[in-house]
Design an enzyme around this catalytic site. Sequence first.
Site, PDB file in Angstrom:
ATOM      1  CG  HIS A  64      -2.057  -1.068   1.001  1.00 50.29           C
ATOM      2  ND1 HIS A  64      -2.054  -2.278   1.660  1.00 50.29           N
ATOM      3  CD2 HIS A  64      -3.136  -1.089   0.187  1.00 50.29           C
ATOM      4  CE1 HIS A  64      -3.102  -2.987   1.282  1.00 50.29           C
ATOM      5  NE2 HIS A  64      -3.773  -2.297   0.384  1.00 50.29           N
ATOM      6  CD  GLU A  88      -7.774  -4.916   0.610  1.00 47.64           C
ATOM      7  OE1 GLU A  88      -8.069  -3.870  -0.020  1.00 47.64           O
ATOM      8  OE2 GLU A  88      -6.884  -5.686   0.242  1.00 47.64           O
ATOM      9  CG  ASP A 158      -5.781  -1.246  -4.296  1.00 44.65           C
ATOM     10  OD1 ASP A 158      -5.227  -2.228  -4.844  1.00 44.65           O
ATOM     11  OD2 ASP A 158      -5.889  -1.140  -3.062  1.00 44.65           O
TER      12      ASP A 158
END
Length: 314
Positions: A64, A88, A158
């Site tokens: 990340h 998430e 993402d």
Amino acid sequence: MEYGMYYLEQVTPYEAIARRMNKVLASGRTRFQDYFIFETAAFGKVLVLDKDVQSTEKDEYIYHETLVHPAMLAHPEPKSVFIVGGGEGATLREVLKHKTVERAVMCDIDDELVEMAKTLLPEWHQGAFDDPRATVITEDARGWLETHPDTYDVILIDLNDPVGEENPARLLFTVEFYELVKRRLNPGGVVAMQAGMLLLTHHHQHPVTHRTVREVFRHTRSYHNYIPGFFLNFGFILASDAFDPAAFSEGTLETRIRERGLGLRHLNASFIEAMFVLPKDLLEAIQRETMVSTDALPFYLTEEGEARQAPYQP
């Protein structure tokens, strides 16, 4: 090998990764994908979506930070950020580390996954969903961007890989989608995305994605990092029309990291510069790639990791 329960992840038709499971925490199916969460001694919690490991607790920060901060640091003062996917909450978490950010919008289609992450994966989001600067939308990101003309300084993509002909994510890897993303960038804006594992013997996602992004943005730069939980080098792409987003000096990056008080665990200025140095075989693969993914013929990955094009039929 010790006896016990193992999760076998098929990485290619010829290689697999076996992970010993201490405990299964959750499994099932949302409206959009299968999920499986288990715990290991080496990497802590492991999140699996549609049979592919997406993230592991002990090293998710490496992925990340790599996705988020090169783009955020390339912009002199990122105030508004849009995240495509990132259910998430860890991408959102990293964005909100920048003191300049006033608004961060995360758009993930899978509301069930987002709710599950809030409860079962607090190590990932670390309260980011509750930050007053954050807005979480659970809708199709392309549809949202098409109908909402707001613009942003940074857009981060993402997404899961577009594996299989029936995968709707295929339409988020096309020229038309990147043109839409470009229209939603403010002047001087920058976009970053994950762009597949760099296993060139079987996987062609990165060169095809790079070639497609290059159709839209004047400056398109690939970079890479080793993700321990994947046991692989992973590819990323940074793009902008306004400037070369990888051309900043180590001093400029160091100053921005310090001024924003980022407290990064993995990246520093010199390593960010180094990630943009590509090996010869990857450079050659990017240079010779001719496939461009379009809405009419969006690309997808076969189980063998080959890139193919065909009309998408939902």
